[in-house]
Design a protein around this motif. Structure first.
Motif, PDB file in Angstrom:
ATOM      1  N   VAL A  41      22.912  -0.952 -28.971  1.00 58.10           N
ATOM      2  CA  VAL A  41      23.040  -2.046 -28.008  1.00 58.10           C
ATOM      3  C   VAL A  41      23.354  -1.432 -26.640  1.00 58.10           C
ATOM      4  N   PRO A  42      22.351  -1.268 -25.796  1.00 56.58           N
ATOM      5  CA  PRO A  42      22.569  -0.597 -24.504  1.00 56.58           C
ATOM      6  C   PRO A  42      23.269  -1.521 -23.512  1.00 56.58           C
ATOM      7  N   ASP A  43      23.918  -0.952 -22.517  1.00 55.85           N
ATOM      8  CA  ASP A  43      24.379  -1.742 -21.377  1.00 55.85           C
ATOM      9  C   ASP A  43      23.136  -2.301 -20.707  1.00 55.85           C
ATOM     10  N   GLN A  44      23.252  -3.511 -20.197  1.00 56.07           N
ATOM     11  CA  GLN A  44      22.069  -4.102 -19.566  1.00 56.07           C
ATOM     12  C   GLN A  44      22.041  -3.745 -18.085  1.00 56.07           C
ATOM     13  N   ASP A  45      21.842  -2.443 -17.838  1.00 53.16           N
ATOM     14  CA  ASP A  45      21.678  -1.939 -16.472  1.00 53.16           C
ATOM     15  C   ASP A  45      20.649  -0.810 -16.514  1.00 53.16           C
ATOM     16  N   GLU A  46      20.339  -0.248 -15.374  1.00 56.00           N
ATOM     17  CA  GLU A  46      19.288   0.769 -15.306  1.00 56.00           C
ATOM     18  C   GLU A  46      19.590   1.948 -16.242  1.00 56.00           C
ATOM     19  N   LYS A 101      17.785   3.995 -20.448  1.00 61.11           N
ATOM     20  CA  LYS A 101      17.541   5.345 -20.960  1.00 61.11           C
ATOM     21  C   LYS A 101      17.906   5.425 -22.448  1.00 61.11           C
ATOM     22  N   LEU A 102      18.962   4.685 -22.776  1.00 62.70           N
ATOM     23  CA  LEU A 102      19.430   4.661 -24.160  1.00 62.70           C
ATOM     24  C   LEU A 102      18.387   3.987 -25.057  1.00 62.70           C
ATOM     25  N   VAL A 103      17.688   3.002 -24.495  1.00 56.19           N
ATOM     26  CA  VAL A 103      16.649   2.302 -25.249  1.00 56.19           C
ATOM     27  C   VAL A 103      15.540   3.291 -25.624  1.00 56.19           C
ATOM     28  N   GLY A 131      25.938 -12.348 -15.733  1.00 51.88           N
ATOM     29  CA  GLY A 131      27.174 -11.620 -15.432  1.00 51.88           C
ATOM     30  C   GLY A 131      27.655 -10.759 -16.587  1.00 51.88           C
ATOM     31  N   VAL A 132      27.090 -10.978 -17.787  1.00 50.02           N
ATOM     32  CA  VAL A 132      27.488 -10.164 -18.935  1.00 50.02           C
ATOM     33  C   VAL A 132      26.556  -8.966 -19.004  1.00 50.02           C
ATOM     34  N   LYS A 133      27.106  -7.771 -18.845  1.00 44.59           N
ATOM     35  CA  LYS A 133      26.209  -6.621 -18.854  1.00 44.59           C
ATOM     36  C   LYS A 133      26.444  -5.631 -19.990  1.00 44.59           C
ATOM     37  N   LEU A 180      13.953  -7.147 -19.126  1.00 44.76           N
ATOM     38  CA  LEU A 180      15.301  -6.882 -18.615  1.00 44.76           C
ATOM     39  C   LEU A 180      15.254  -6.132 -17.275  1.00 44.76           C
ATOM     40  N   VAL A 181      14.403  -5.116 -17.217  1.00 48.05           N
ATOM     41  CA  VAL A 181      14.287  -4.306 -15.994  1.00 48.05           C
ATOM     42  C   VAL A 181      13.888  -5.197 -14.826  1.00 48.05           C
ATOM     43  N   LYS A 182      12.941  -6.087 -15.112  1.00 45.32           N
ATOM     44  CA  LYS A 182      12.467  -7.006 -14.070  1.00 45.32           C
ATOM     45  C   LYS A 182      13.626  -7.868 -13.566  1.00 45.32           C
ATOM     46  N   ARG A 183      14.413  -8.365 -14.520  1.00 43.91           N
ATOM     47  CA  ARG A 183      15.555  -9.197 -14.147  1.00 43.91           C
ATOM     48  C   ARG A 183      16.590  -8.408 -13.342  1.00 43.91           C
ATOM     49  N   LEU A 184      16.764  -7.146 -13.727  1.00 47.82           N
ATOM     50  CA  LEU A 184      17.735  -6.296 -13.016  1.00 47.82           C
ATOM     51  C   LEU A 184      17.326  -6.058 -11.579  1.00 47.82           C
TER      52      LEU A 184
END
Ligand SMILES: [Zn+2]
Length: 320
Positions: free
Chosen positions: A247-252, A256-258, A276-278, A314-318
């Motif tokens: 379960v990666p952090d939802q940030d850039e 990488k973990l994915v 707001g939950v990352k 997710l990347v798009k949303r980020l």
């Protein structure tokens, strides 16, 4: 029966949290000044196992019934003036219980698997204290159980010390400072270490792999402690013989973990959490532990294509 208490100095006191404190014998052997404030603490378990921590110089040692005395546990007993023959007797007595170690707990299988991978025993920082109200409040706010053996320190900044354990021995630590200045953490970590193996139960089928120590503490997961998984960590995680969900952090950085998880053939879960939950810890604070575990299990993907699609989303949303 191995009764460590009988080897302790006569001048000692018991605290409400189960620690027996006495003048620490370790400090003078380590170039520190003699402890006169009863800063040595030992916490015995009913089966005869114990863990020792010096709140003055940071020396730690522990003993688990059924295992050999570790180097640091032997040293401590020597410093307590336990004769060498007696130390050997304790070791033999302990090994007699080898077969029942673990039958006592639900962690037998995990303990056996972890024994194949070893880390060096490490000390915790010097000048620590038991948790005070400020530290307890902080940990409660982050929804982690106060059962974990956290410590508190004030120098150089106020912070919570989180011991890193492997097979119940201290092998490093991280300190989370309580002001929000950077760095927020300092760590003593050995290469290949994975946090949280001691939180796993034998009957669990799945291991949830996360980045941060608080993510792991809040769902009893495994933390790789950065946004990458090195080969030694992979070996350790595989040795547990579980199905792995990353379960990666939802940030850039988390993305990488994915990629790494896909490479390893592990499942990935990127739940659609509230704004707001990352990371997992944020999710637990908002949705509770059970709620968070449900979102993780529901969003679990094994198909490489589906994982890539979700990542793109997710990347798009980020970036917006
Ligand atoms: Zn000491």
């Amino acid at each position: 029966m191995i009764d460590v208490v009988s080897f302790l100095p006569a001048k000692r006191k018991q605290t409400s949290s189960g620690w027996i404190s006495f003048n620490a014998p370790c400090c003078i052997h380590r170039g520190d000044t003699q402890d006169k404030r009863q800063r040595g603490g030992i916490k015995p378990s009913p089966d005869g196992s114990w863990s020792y921590h010096c709140f003055n110089c940071g020396y730690t040692a522990s003993f688990v019934l059924g295992r050999n005395l570790t180097f640091k546990a032997r040293k401590l007993l020597e410093w307590l003036n336990v004769p060498t023959e007696e130390i050997e007797r304790i070791n033999l007595e302990s090994l007699k219980h080898k077969s029942i170690e673990g039958l006592l707990g639900e962690r037998q299988e995990v303990i056996q698997r972890l024994q194949s991978i070893e880390f060096e025993d490490r000390d915790l920082p010097a000048e620590t204290q038991e948790l005070n109200e400020l530290a307890k409040e902080y940990l409660q706010k982050r929804c982690v159980s106060l059962d974990y053996p956290f410590l508190y320190k004030t120098m150089p900044r106020r912070g919570v010390v989180i011991p890193f354990t492997h097979n119940n021995q201290v092998v490093g630590h991280t300190t989370r400072f309580l002001d929000d200045r950077t760095p927020r953490y300092i760590q003593d970590i050995q290469s290949g270490y994975v946090f949280g193996t001691d939180l796993q139960k034998s009957n669990w089928q799945t291991a949830i792999v996360v980045e941060g120590v608080f993510d792991a503490l809040s769902i009893n997961g495994l933390a790789v402690l950065h946004a990458e998984i090195n080969d030694a960590q992979v070996r350790l995680i595989r040795s547990l013989g579980r199905e792995v969900v990353v379960v990666p952090d939802q940030d850039e950085a988390g993305m990488k973990l994915v990629d790494r998880a896909v490479e390893l053939g592990w499942s990935v879960s990127m739940p659609d959490w509230p704004a707001g939950v990352k990371d997992v810890n944020d999710a637990v604070i908002q949705l509770g532990r059970l709620g968070t575990l449900l979102t993780i299990m529901q969003s679990r993907e094994t198909s490489k294509i589906k994982i890539e699609l979700r990542k793109k989303q997710l990347v798009k949303r980020l970036r917006t």
